[in-house]
Enzyme design. Sequence first.
Site, PDB file in Angstrom:
ATOM      1  N   TYR A   1      -1.896  -0.752  10.171  1.00 56.43           N
ATOM      2  CA  TYR A   1      -2.259  -1.519   8.672  1.00 56.43           C
ATOM      3  C   TYR A   1      -0.713  -0.700   8.447  1.00 56.43           C
ATOM      4  O   TYR A   1      -0.134  -1.368   7.506  1.00 56.43           O
ATOM      5  CB  TYR A   1      -3.188  -0.084   8.553  1.00 56.43           C
ATOM      6  CG  TYR A   1      -3.421  -0.304   6.675  1.00 56.43           C
ATOM      7  CD1 TYR A   1      -3.877  -1.428   6.985  1.00 56.43           C
ATOM      8  CD2 TYR A   1      -3.087   0.493   5.923  1.00 56.43           C
ATOM      9  CE1 TYR A   1      -4.389  -1.897   5.084  1.00 56.43           C
ATOM     10  CE2 TYR A   1      -3.487   0.235   4.638  1.00 56.43           C
ATOM     11  CZ  TYR A   1      -3.721  -1.197   4.040  1.00 56.43           C
ATOM     12  OH  TYR A   1      -3.955  -1.329   2.997  1.00 56.43           O
TER      13      TYR A   1
ATOM     14  N   SER B   1       0.760  -1.295   0.189  1.00 58.67           N
ATOM     15  CA  SER B   1       0.085  -0.398  -0.093  1.00 58.67           C
ATOM     16  C   SER B   1       0.751   1.099  -0.038  1.00 58.67           C
ATOM     17  O   SER B   1       2.120   1.975   0.329  1.00 58.67           O
ATOM     18  CB  SER B   1      -0.857   0.036   1.171  1.00 58.67           C
ATOM     19  OG  SER B   1      -0.921   1.392   1.257  1.00 58.67           O
TER      20      SER B   1
HETATM   21  N1  LIG Z   1      -8.695  -0.662  -1.668  1.00 60.61           N
HETATM   22  C1  LIG Z   1      -7.464   0.243  -1.411  1.00 60.61           C
HETATM   23  O1  LIG Z   1      -7.661   1.575  -1.139  1.00 60.61           O
HETATM   24  C2  LIG Z   1      -6.560  -0.338  -0.775  1.00 60.61           C
HETATM   25  C3  LIG Z   1      -5.143   0.392  -0.818  1.00 60.61           C
HETATM   26  C4  LIG Z   1      -3.896   0.012  -0.614  1.00 60.61           C
HETATM   27  C5  LIG Z   1      -3.433  -1.394  -0.412  1.00 60.61           C
HETATM   28  N2  LIG Z   1      -5.043  -1.550  -0.515  1.00 60.61           N
HETATM   29  C6  LIG Z   1      -4.758  -4.290   0.197  1.00 60.61           C
HETATM   30  O2  LIG Z   1      -5.466  -3.676  -1.744  1.00 60.61           O
HETATM   31  C7  LIG Z   1      -6.019  -5.532  -1.055  1.00 60.61           C
HETATM   32  C8  LIG Z   1      -6.788  -5.531  -1.436  1.00 60.61           C
HETATM   33  O3  LIG Z   1      -7.828  -5.149  -1.031  1.00 60.61           O
HETATM   34  P1  LIG Z   1      -9.439  -4.186  -1.005  1.00 60.61           P
HETATM   35  O4  LIG Z   1      -9.114  -3.254  -1.481  1.00 60.61           O
HETATM   36  O5  LIG Z   1      -9.387  -5.757  -2.304  1.00 60.61           O
HETATM   37  O6  LIG Z   1     -10.026  -4.776  -0.160  1.00 60.61           O
HETATM   38  P2  LIG Z   1     -11.512  -6.193  -0.119  1.00 60.61           P
HETATM   39  O7  LIG Z   1     -12.180  -6.022   0.980  1.00 60.61           O
HETATM   40  O8  LIG Z   1     -12.542  -5.871  -1.176  1.00 60.61           O
HETATM   41  O9  LIG Z   1     -10.735  -6.916  -0.107  1.00 60.61           O
HETATM   42  C9  LIG Z   1     -10.100  -7.827   0.649  1.00 60.61           C
HETATM   43  C10 LIG Z   1     -10.037  -9.457   0.128  1.00 60.61           C
HETATM   44  O10 LIG Z   1      -9.424 -10.063   1.554  1.00 60.61           O
HETATM   45  C11 LIG Z   1      -9.896 -11.109   2.122  1.00 60.61           C
HETATM   46  N3  LIG Z   1      -9.448 -11.388   2.738  1.00 60.61           N
HETATM   47  C12 LIG Z   1      -9.321 -10.779   4.566  1.00 60.61           C
HETATM   48  N4  LIG Z   1      -8.962 -11.298   5.509  1.00 60.61           N
HETATM   49  C13 LIG Z   1      -8.419 -12.468   4.694  1.00 60.61           C
HETATM   50  C14 LIG Z   1      -8.002 -13.469   5.732  1.00 60.61           C
HETATM   51  N5  LIG Z   1      -7.813 -13.255   6.903  1.00 60.61           N
HETATM   52  N6  LIG Z   1      -7.773 -14.940   4.285  1.00 60.61           N
HETATM   53  C15 LIG Z   1      -8.264 -14.394   3.386  1.00 60.61           C
HETATM   54  N7  LIG Z   1      -8.640 -13.665   2.690  1.00 60.61           N
HETATM   55  C16 LIG Z   1      -8.953 -12.459   3.492  1.00 60.61           C
HETATM   56  C17 LIG Z   1     -11.460 -10.651   2.168  1.00 60.61           C
HETATM   57  O11 LIG Z   1     -12.874 -11.327   2.607  1.00 60.61           O
HETATM   58  C18 LIG Z   1     -11.862  -9.657   0.816  1.00 60.61           C
HETATM   59  O12 LIG Z   1     -12.184 -10.812  -0.178  1.00 60.61           O
HETATM   60  C19 LIG Z   1      -5.577  -5.878   0.486  1.00 60.61           C
HETATM   61  O13 LIG Z   1      -4.280  -6.155   0.877  1.00 60.61           O
HETATM   62  C20 LIG Z   1      -5.533  -4.387   0.486  1.00 60.61           C
HETATM   63  O14 LIG Z   1      -4.653  -4.124   1.817  1.00 60.61           O
HETATM   64  C21 LIG Z   1      -5.878  -1.448  -0.390  1.00 60.61           C
END
Ligand SMILES: NC(=O)c1ccc[n+]([C@@H]2O[C@H](COP(=O)([O-])OP(=O)(O)OC[C@H]3O[C@@H](n4cnc5c(N)ncnc54)[C@H](O)[C@@H]3O)[C@@H](O)[C@H]2O)c1
Length: 264
Positions: A168, A155
């Site tokens: 985080y 991130s």
């Molecule tokens: N959306 C953003 O703004 C953003 C920015 C930077 C980084 N990220 C990172 O991107 C990645 C994906 O997140 P997203 O934004 O698509 O959010 P999201 O919540 O849509 O997706 C996250 C997914 O991870 C799954 N998950 C959670 N805990 C879990 C576990 N213990 N085991 C297996 N699966 C698990 C959830 O069920 C969900 O389907 C994450 O690592 C997040 O930190 C997101």
Amino acid sequence: MTRFANQVAFITGAGSGIGRATAIAFAAAGARVMVSDVNDTGGQETVAQIKAAGDEATYVTCNVADPTQIETAIRQTVDTYGRLDIGINNAGIGGKFGRLLDQSPQDFDQMMAVNVGGVFYGMQAQIRQMLAQDNPKDHPAGDYPAGGKIVNVSSIAGVRGMAMGGPYSASKHAVLGLTKTAALEYVRQNIRVNAVCPVYTHSGMVDDLINMAPGIKDKMRRVIPIGRFGQPQEIAQAILWLCSDENAFCNGQAIQLDGGLTAG
Ligand SMILES: NC(=O)c1ccc[n+]([C@@H]2O[C@H](COP(=O)([O-])OP(=O)(O)OC[C@H]3O[C@@H](n4cnc5c(N)ncnc54)[C@H](O)[C@@H]3O)[C@@H](O)[C@H]2O)c1
């Protein structure tokens, strides 16, 4: 499209958001995709969308905080598709919105278990498989690229501090430490390991953050020079580029997908 034809990709947290978009993009580019998540409904929906487009995917349930479940999921990937070429460690949680003194030991431990443990155990299982299958005698026709490609989802909070998100931010910095270390340790076995560092991207996680702090959405948008959040498909395309064989010299990098935020 056949950019990833004959390749097998395993993706964690692929039941929504960035993980789902990445699974769909890999499948559309010819890969056979193992979709994993703790959210079975979301994961199965991702597979349904991939199959509706005429592409190939299977769902396996997997909590990334549990090393046994990751090992089992990788074994199931190999049982189903014969090998593993690509590992995407994407699953993550956003955790509690609050200053350091508002975060409990449980908040911190859960964050580390999922966001750091998931990447650590994910890479262990994936690299173990990539090394084990990397025997040219097993594919004399030379039709499979040796080694493998791994992308970890960090991130922008992995390269800068994040007020109200200490655990985080710490977890995403740790993801980069693991990425760079694995990249150094396994590149001679032709396993490349990189990371992406997105800024706010439309997903369930960002919706949760906005719901926790009403009024914050405009503030979040304004700090991004491009003037908008990312789309999951934009992050997915960067992940595919990192895994492509045309990009074979890129290793141990943290690609910032932030609409220009860290340029200033
Ligand atoms: N959306 C953003 O703004 C953003 C920015 C930077 C980084 N990220 C990172 O991107 C990645 C994906 O997140 P997203 O934004 O698509 O959010 P999201 O919540 O849509 O997706 C996250 C997914 O991870 C799954 N998950 C959670 N805990 C879990 C576990 N213990 N085991 C297996 N699966 C698990 C959830 O069920 C969900 O389907 C994450 O690592 C997040 O930190 C997101």
